[in-house]
Scaffold this active site. Structure first.
Site, PDB file in Angstrom:
ATOM      1  N   ARG A  94      16.464   6.163  -2.525  1.00  0.00           N
ATOM      2  CA  ARG A  94      16.367   7.024  -3.691  1.00  0.00           C
ATOM      3  C   ARG A  94      15.995   8.463  -3.302  1.00  0.00           C
ATOM      4  NH1 ARG A  94      12.212   3.682  -7.021  1.00  0.00           N
ATOM      5  NH2 ARG A  94      12.264   5.524  -8.341  1.00  0.00           N
ATOM      6  N   HIS A 124      14.438  -5.692   6.332  1.00  0.00           N
ATOM      7  CA  HIS A 124      14.816  -6.433   5.131  1.00  0.00           C
ATOM      8  C   HIS A 124      13.660  -6.609   4.163  1.00  0.00           C
ATOM      9  CE1 HIS A 124      14.786  -9.498   8.632  1.00  0.00           C
ATOM     10  NE2 HIS A 124      13.552  -9.230   8.307  1.00  0.00           N
ATOM     11  N   TYR A 127       9.678  -2.501   0.238  1.00  0.00           N
ATOM     12  CA  TYR A 127       9.656  -1.300  -0.589  1.00  0.00           C
ATOM     13  C   TYR A 127       8.770  -0.266   0.083  1.00  0.00           C
ATOM     14  CZ  TYR A 127       8.502   2.075  -4.163  1.00  0.00           C
ATOM     15  OH  TYR A 127       8.306   3.257  -4.836  1.00  0.00           O
ATOM     16  N   TYR A 148       1.467   3.191  -6.629  1.00  0.00           N
ATOM     17  CA  TYR A 148       1.123   3.585  -8.000  1.00  0.00           C
ATOM     18  C   TYR A 148      -0.118   2.858  -8.470  1.00  0.00           C
ATOM     19  CZ  TYR A 148       1.832   4.643 -12.976  1.00  0.00           C
ATOM     20  OH  TYR A 148       1.674   5.073 -14.281  1.00  0.00           O
ATOM     21  N   SER A 166       4.995  -9.015   8.463  1.00  0.00           N
ATOM     22  CA  SER A 166       5.701  -9.421   7.250  1.00  0.00           C
ATOM     23  C   SER A 166       4.738  -9.735   6.102  1.00  0.00           C
ATOM     24  CB  SER A 166       6.549 -10.662   7.540  1.00  0.00           C
ATOM     25  OG  SER A 166       7.529 -10.374   8.504  1.00  0.00           O
ATOM     26  N   ARG A 201      -6.840 -12.119   5.242  1.00  0.00           N
ATOM     27  CA  ARG A 201      -6.238 -13.298   4.632  1.00  0.00           C
ATOM     28  C   ARG A 201      -7.328 -14.177   4.060  1.00  0.00           C
ATOM     29  NH1 ARG A 201      -2.976 -14.908  10.071  1.00  0.00           N
ATOM     30  NH2 ARG A 201      -1.371 -13.290  10.041  1.00  0.00           N
TER      31      ARG A 201
END
Length: 210
Positions: A94, A124, A127, A148, A166, A201
């Site tokens: 974008r 892959h 965002y 945000y 990941s 975690r």
């Protein structure tokens, strides 16, 4: 001269215009694998030796430099793709984004308002928004920059050589310093020093069935 009075008229003229755009780039050394399936903007800039696969949409203010490959079903808007990059398939980049040389943005990756350095791999399912990413950074599948907070957009900075495991969430504003590593599945809300490994975690519990 062709008049445009209906949507059907518009589509007819747009097909003619798109062929004109594509032919111009083909004559300048750009390879289109399925030219009839691609959409280009009036101000698109593509350098020679670029390969454009099928079903690629290129909107306004987009520049693609030599040696790059734009794979099928990708969407580019307001982005500069530097030399020898691989984008897609099915990537969405974008406005106000810059992808550095020899970088890879893979399938189902979305990038917005971000500067990506050289030799970066975002292979892959990630965002990256409102971020500055250094050189030779690896961002693993499922990584999200949580930019945000409900009121404003915050910046994520990932410095050279960092490795993001990941399924990690980076809660901005945050800085991941040089050569730091984020363990897979971590939620990171503090700055990470250079050469450190960050792990966050919950403890695994095993409950035997009755």
């Amino acid at each position: 001269m062709l008049g445009i009075n209906t949507l059907e008229d518009y589509n007819k003229v747009n097909i003619i215009l798109q062929k004109k755009y594509v032919d111009k780039f083909i004559n300048n050394g750009v390879i289109f694998l399925q030219p009839n399936t691609c959409y280009l903007s009036f101000d698109t800039k593509i350098e020679p030796s670029v390969i454009i696969e099928g079903n690629v949409t290129i909107k306004e203010k987009t520049v693609i430099k030599k040696g790059s490959i734009i794979k099928s079903n990708s969407y580019l808007e307001g982005v500069t793709i530097s030399e020898n990059c691989t984008i897609g398939p099915s990537a969405r980049i974008r406005p106000n984004s810059n992808i550095g040389k020899n970088s890879r943005v893979g399938n189902y990756v979305e990038i917005k308002n971000s500067k990506i350095g050289k030799k970066v791999s975002i292979a892959h399912l990630s965002y990256v928004g409102d971020a500055i990413v250094g050189n030779k950074v690896n961002i693993g599948a499922g990584t999200i920059t949580c930019n945000y907070d409900g009121k404003k957009k915050n910046k994520t900075i990932i410095r050279d050589g960092a490795f993001i495991g990941s399924n990690s969430s980076l809660i901005a504003p945050i800085i991941i310093n040089k050569n730091a590593k984020i363990a897979a599945g971590s939620v990171i809300n503090k700055n990470i020093p250079s050469n450190y490994l960050a792990i966050e975690r919950s403890k695994l519990k095993l409950v035997k069935k009755n």
